[in-house]
Design a protein around this motif. Structure first.
Motif, PDB file in Angstrom:
ATOM      1  N   GLY A  23      13.686  20.246  -3.661  1.00 10.63           N
ATOM      2  CA  GLY A  23      15.312  20.141  -3.488  1.00 10.63           C
ATOM      3  C   GLY A  23      15.551  19.104  -2.091  1.00 10.63           C
ATOM      4  N   THR A  24      14.396  19.345  -1.745  1.00  8.85           N
ATOM      5  CA  THR A  24      15.152  18.329  -0.232  1.00  8.85           C
ATOM      6  C   THR A  24      14.565  16.668   0.121  1.00  8.85           C
ATOM      7  OG1 THR A  24      14.188  20.008   1.358  1.00  8.85           O
ATOM      8  CG2 THR A  24      14.439  17.411   2.394  1.00  8.85           C
ATOM      9  N   ARG A  48      23.773  21.870  -1.308  1.00  7.25           N
ATOM     10  CA  ARG A  48      22.927  23.230   0.236  1.00  7.25           C
ATOM     11  C   ARG A  48      20.967  24.098  -0.545  1.00  7.25           C
ATOM     12  NH1 ARG A  48      25.523  22.941   5.315  1.00  7.25           N
ATOM     13  NH2 ARG A  48      27.768  22.603   5.111  1.00  7.25           N
ATOM     14  N   ARG A  49      20.782  23.935   0.422  1.00  5.64           N
ATOM     15  CA  ARG A  49      19.667  24.799  -0.067  1.00  5.64           C
ATOM     16  C   ARG A  49      19.883  26.532  -0.089  1.00  5.64           C
ATOM     17  NH1 ARG A  49      14.779  21.538   3.734  1.00  5.64           N
ATOM     18  NH2 ARG A  49      15.614  23.165   4.686  1.00  5.64           N
ATOM     19  N   PRO A  50      18.964  27.015  -0.681  1.00  5.86           N
ATOM     20  CA  PRO A  50      19.359  28.258  -0.743  1.00  5.86           C
ATOM     21  C   PRO A  50      19.527  28.525   0.634  1.00  5.86           C
ATOM     22  CG  PRO A  50      17.651  28.232  -2.525  1.00  5.86           C
ATOM     23  CD  PRO A  50      17.747  26.982  -1.616  1.00  5.86           C
ATOM     24  N   ASP A  51      18.772  27.995   1.492  1.00  6.65           N
ATOM     25  CA  ASP A  51      18.493  28.778   2.720  1.00  6.65           C
ATOM     26  C   ASP A  51      19.777  27.850   3.497  1.00  6.65           C
ATOM     27  OD1 ASP A  51      17.883  25.799   3.180  1.00  6.65           O
ATOM     28  OD2 ASP A  51      15.678  26.217   4.628  1.00  6.65           O
ATOM     29  N   GLY A  52      20.343  27.902   3.233  1.00  4.86           N
ATOM     30  CA  GLY A  52      21.492  26.714   3.615  1.00  4.86           C
ATOM     31  C   GLY A  52      21.637  25.683   4.139  1.00  4.86           C
ATOM     32  N   HIS A  53      20.495  24.949   3.966  1.00  4.33           N
ATOM     33  CA  HIS A  53      20.100  23.674   4.922  1.00  4.33           C
ATOM     34  C   HIS A  53      20.645  22.377   3.807  1.00  4.33           C
ATOM     35  CE1 HIS A  53      18.065  20.450   6.793  1.00  4.33           C
ATOM     36  NE2 HIS A  53      18.333  20.194   5.539  1.00  4.33           N
ATOM     37  N   GLU A  54      21.747  21.698   4.630  1.00  2.95           N
ATOM     38  CA  GLU A  54      22.343  20.629   4.016  1.00  2.95           C
ATOM     39  C   GLU A  54      21.254  19.614   3.383  1.00  2.95           C
ATOM     40  OE1 GLU A  54      25.233  17.326   4.953  1.00  2.95           O
ATOM     41  OE2 GLU A  54      25.769  19.124   6.066  1.00  2.95           O
ATOM     42  N   ILE A  55      21.626  19.038   2.495  1.00  2.00           N
ATOM     43  CA  ILE A  55      21.087  17.881   1.638  1.00  2.00           C
ATOM     44  C   ILE A  55      21.504  16.562   1.582  1.00  2.00           C
ATOM     45  CG2 ILE A  55      18.843  20.145   1.454  1.00  2.00           C
ATOM     46  CD1 ILE A  55      20.271  17.456  -1.096  1.00  2.00           C
ATOM     47  N   GLY A  56      22.174  16.756   1.089  1.00  2.00           N
ATOM     48  CA  GLY A  56      23.236  15.597   1.283  1.00  2.00           C
ATOM     49  C   GLY A  56      24.822  15.719   0.024  1.00  2.00           C
ATOM     50  N   GLY A  57      25.139  15.283  -0.026  1.00  2.00           N
ATOM     51  CA  GLY A  57      26.389  15.841  -0.866  1.00  2.00           C
ATOM     52  C   GLY A  57      26.771  14.822  -2.341  1.00  2.00           C
ATOM     53  N   ILE A  58      28.044  14.770  -2.993  1.00  2.00           N
ATOM     54  CA  ILE A  58      27.923  14.442  -4.067  1.00  2.00           C
ATOM     55  C   ILE A  58      29.580  13.487  -3.939  1.00  2.00           C
ATOM     56  CG2 ILE A  58      28.773  13.964  -6.558  1.00  2.00           C
ATOM     57  CD1 ILE A  58      26.773  16.247  -6.849  1.00  2.00           C
ATOM     58  N   LEU A  59      29.742  12.742  -3.719  1.00  2.00           N
ATOM     59  CA  LEU A  59      31.477  12.008  -3.937  1.00  2.00           C
ATOM     60  C   LEU A  59      31.566  11.416  -5.253  1.00  2.00           C
ATOM     61  CD1 LEU A  59      33.464  11.143  -1.763  1.00  2.00           C
ATOM     62  CD2 LEU A  59      31.836   8.948  -1.898  1.00  2.00           C
ATOM     63  N   GLY A  60      32.788  11.955  -5.755  1.00  2.00           N
ATOM     64  CA  GLY A  60      33.631  11.511  -6.116  1.00  2.00           C
ATOM     65  C   GLY A  60      34.661   9.982  -6.256  1.00  2.00           C
ATOM     66  N   PHE A  87      18.126  22.978  -8.882  1.00  2.00           N
ATOM     67  CA  PHE A  87      17.361  23.077  -7.538  1.00  2.00           C
ATOM     68  C   PHE A  87      18.086  24.160  -6.633  1.00  2.00           C
ATOM     69  CE2 PHE A  87      16.870  18.161  -7.490  1.00  2.00           C
ATOM     70  CZ  PHE A  87      15.965  18.265  -7.687  1.00  2.00           C
ATOM     71  N   ASP A  88      18.716  24.597  -7.796  1.00  2.00           N
ATOM     72  CA  ASP A  88      19.105  26.199  -6.788  1.00  2.00           C
ATOM     73  C   ASP A  88      20.069  25.615  -5.615  1.00  2.00           C
ATOM     74  OD1 ASP A  88      18.166  28.002  -8.363  1.00  2.00           O
ATOM     75  OD2 ASP A  88      16.418  27.958  -7.503  1.00  2.00           O
ATOM     76  N   PHE A  89      20.336  25.323  -5.744  1.00  2.00           N
ATOM     77  CA  PHE A  89      21.601  24.096  -4.867  1.00  2.00           C
ATOM     78  C   PHE A  89      23.458  25.167  -4.310  1.00  2.00           C
ATOM     79  CE2 PHE A  89      20.048  19.118  -5.072  1.00  2.00           C
ATOM     80  CZ  PHE A  89      19.209  19.849  -4.052  1.00  2.00           C
TER      81      PHE A  89
END
Length: 255
Positions: free
Chosen positions: A11-12, A181-193, A162-164
């Motif tokens: 997922g990264t 966020r990944r399952p380990d809590g790491h932020e990988i990005g986001g979704i902007l409406g 990705f189990d985010f």
């Protein structure tokens, strides 16, 4: 600064590349903006060109040979340890396959998909090429965010694939933004409406030391630059390269 020497967790965002109508002109532009050097690939690999910083791969450029192409964008590839399995999850969640799983010589395995709202992204299972080997430092990839006029289905899709987890902490004020966020809590990005967005697309943000200075270099090199502005996390500017490819630069807030 982050040097990457191993495959990233599932997922990264692991890799980015750009198909461009004029490879030489693109190298001139991105070299001037980010100080990248380039390793141009042979004809048998389509002149797939590695963009290097301190000798490490940070992105790639390649010629786009479609004479009818009018839009160009940075492609983001998410790491996965099972391309076929992730494709199956995406299809079950109403995603669509653009390029089925395929081997890229001995470099790795890939696929290209689109989500239910039309956002296109890739999958990458690294072998000899793990992906970007420098990230989160000036002149390298910092993050990717999906901008879409229809965020609901996207927010359902990516956790299934990705189990985010989703996190809407309100850090961006009134904006309709959700962190991924990944399952380990790491932020990988986001979704902007964004109801005004003409289509759904994954954006690419490069970290820089000085947004204003980098924006000036981009303008001098033939890019189209929107004036830099301040936001919660720092100062950013939206840029289009000489062929209209959009990307964003961002400098962290100091003090």
């Amino acid at each position: 600064m982050a040097e990457v020497d191993a495959v990233q967790p599932n997922g990264t965002p692991a890799w980015i590349d750009l198909g461009t109508p004029d490879l030489d002109r693109a190298m001139q532009f991105y070299g001037a903006v980010f100080g990248w050097e380039f390793d141009v690939g042979p004809e048998e690999t389509g002149r797939y060109t590695m963009c290097l910083l301190r000798g490490r791969e940070v992105a790639a450029l390649m010629p786009n040979h479609d004479p009818g192409a009018t839009e160009f964008w940075w492609n983001v590839y998410f790491a996965t340890d099972d391309v076929a399995g992730t494709v199956s999850k995406a299809e079950a969640a109403d995603g669509h396959v653009i390029t089925p799983p395929m081997d890229v010589m001995d470099k790795g395995r890939m696929a290209i998909l689109s989500d239910p709202v039309g956002g296109q992204f890739g999958l990458w299972h690294g072998n000899r090429h793990v992906g970007a080997r420098l990230v989160n430092e000036p002149n390298t990839l910092l993050r990717n965010d999906l901008v879409t006029p229809n965020p609901g289905p996207a927010r359902e899709f990516y956790p299934k694939v990705f189990d985010f987890s989703l996190d809407s902490d309100g850090y961006l004020g009134e904006d309709d933004f959700t962190f991924l966020r990944r399952p380990d809590g790491h932020e990988i990005g986001g979704i902007l409406g964004d109801p005004s967005a003409p289509a759904s697309s994954w954006g690419t943000l490069f970290m820089v030391e000085d947004a204003d200075a980098t924006a000036r270099r981009a303008a001098d090199a033939g890019g189209v630059v929107q004036p830099p502005y301040d936001m919660a996390y720092g100062r950013i500017a939206e840029i289009k390269d000489p062929f209209g490819t959009p990307f964003t630069i961002g400098a962290a807030k100091t003090g």
